[in-house]
Design a protein around this motif. Structure first.
Motif, mmCIF file in Angstrom:
data_model
loop_
_atom_site.group_PDB
_atom_site.id
_atom_site.type_symbol
_atom_site.label_atom_id
_atom_site.label_comp_id
_atom_site.label_asym_id
_atom_site.label_seq_id
_atom_site.Cartn_x
_atom_site.Cartn_y
_atom_site.Cartn_z
ATOM 1 N N UNK A 69 0.781 -1.244 0.000
ATOM 2 C CA UNK A 69 0.000 0.000 0.000
ATOM 3 C C UNK A 69 0.813 1.295 0.000
ATOM 4 N N UNK A 70 1.741 1.415 0.951
ATOM 5 C CA UNK A 70 2.274 2.719 1.297
ATOM 6 C C UNK A 70 3.549 3.060 0.531
ATOM 7 N N UNK A 71 3.348 3.857 -0.493
ATOM 8 C CA UNK A 71 4.448 4.269 -1.338
ATOM 9 C C UNK A 71 5.453 5.105 -0.545
ATOM 10 N N UNK A 72 4.949 5.922 0.375
ATOM 11 C CA UNK A 72 5.869 6.764 1.158
ATOM 12 C C UNK A 72 6.751 5.931 2.084
ATOM 13 N N UNK A 73 6.162 4.895 2.669
ATOM 14 C CA UNK A 73 6.932 3.997 3.531
ATOM 15 C C UNK A 73 7.997 3.259 2.713
ATOM 16 N N UNK A 88 -5.942 0.850 -3.719
ATOM 17 C CA UNK A 88 -4.797 1.683 -3.373
ATOM 18 C C UNK A 88 -4.518 2.678 -4.500
ATOM 19 N N UNK A 89 -3.393 3.353 -4.416
ATOM 20 C CA UNK A 89 -3.040 4.343 -5.429
ATOM 21 C C UNK A 89 -2.899 3.681 -6.802
#
Ligand code: NI
Lengths: 217, 217
Positions: A69-73, A88-89
């Motif tokens: 999910x978390x592209x920033x992570x 998700x994105x």
């Protein structure tokens, strides 16, 4: 990275666990080469800590590490990529943020989602859920038809996912899968290393049979 | 952007609402210049759509648009920055991902958190919760002591937050706040535009009094 992905037959997707590092370590030691960190409920402080630890651990073993999910992570820990669900994105946006070198995978449950994910530039697909599973309680199993469709039609690597364990693995392989992703079968195993070795052994045997078949044609 | 932030006296933090666009539009039309999109429960598809729409709307009015928590979402819609809680990603990591031009704000509830946020490079602070609030039910109000501490000590812009409405605004201003952030007072107002105008008018009056005071010293 794409070659490493291509070579991976077993994909461990984590679930929250107090022993998460120990379990993943045991699986890596047993030969696992692909790990996805999935944590839907913790806050970002814990997510970041765990992702950093797991990323480091995977890279010590030369394994790929992806974040759900978390592209920033994924960026924050310099993971090898992300896995994106249908909610998700969009892949194109993730690609823009991550750059061209990272792996992006997409969950798919039917041929339309598969076609879309491939058109959007996914590097691999999740194909399932094969069986019903508590991880995704609101999804009905996509079943074997979609597995066979993927086997016949996917131009990119795909992993069968959803309730796969050592008891039903053979059935999954007989329906066209060459790669599988598992959560509980390893995360909740008493001996995650041993289970990982058994998965890899079964998957390797299947691969050798397929190679043999290709030579005979 | 930092100048625009400096000039902002009212900060609208959104809560989930079917009228989210209409409410924010009314507030912007009434003179609001700073908006934070906060959505803790929806999936990323909806988050992305709403963030895109709100970002576009804010920029039409020349207002700043920030995203709560999610650095990737902020990048995806090219927002003006992010707001990070104490349990979110560290400021340094967010800065690395976002680059030097974006605004990063941090929630703080006491002097230690304030010092840390400033040392880490926050561009502004949330200071509160002033009153208890259903948005953060597990936080006890930080109260007026921390407001007065912030007024005396914060070298960067800070927004009092937590249960602030038109009834208690004066009390908040008397305890040293020059800027306030609100959620329910505007998001749940029947006439969000009118409420926004009243907030801005009160905050502007306070600002003129403070300016006058500065001239008299
Ligand atoms: Ni998701």
């Amino acid at each position: 990275r794409l070659q490493q992905l291509q070579n991976a037959s077993l994909y461990l997707v984590t679930s929250p666990s107090e022993q998460i590092l120990a379990v993943v370590d045991a699986a890596l030691q047993a030969g696992l080469t692909l790990v996805q960190y999935r944590e839907k409920t913790a806050d970002d402080t814990l997510r970041l800590t765990q992702a950093q630890q797991l990323c480091q651990l995977c890279h010590q073993y030369g394994a790929l590490f992806l974040v759900n999910d978390r592209v920033d992570l994924a960026l924050a820990v310099d993971a090898d990529g992300v896995h994106l669900g249908q909610q998700d994105l969009p892949i194109a946006l993730a690609r823009e943020i991550l750059g061209p070198q990272k792996i992006i995978g997409r969950s798919t449950t039917n041929p339309e989602e598969m076609a879309k994910a491939i058109a959007e530039g996914a590097d691999y697909l999740g194909v399932g859920p094969v069986y019903e599973t508590p991880t995704k309680p609101n999804k009905t199993a996509a079943g074997f038809d979609y597995l066979r469709y993927a086997a016949a039609n996917s131009p990119i690597p795909w992993f069968a996912i959803g309730g796969i364990d050592l008891n039903n693995l053979n059935e999954v392989l007989l329906n066209g899968a060459q790669r599988v992703a598992v959560v509980r079968a390893i995360m909740q195993a008493e001996q995650p290393g041993m289970i990982t070795r058994q998965f890899l052994s079964e998957l390797g045997r299947q691969q050798r049979l397929l190679d043999l078949g290709t030579h005979l044609i």
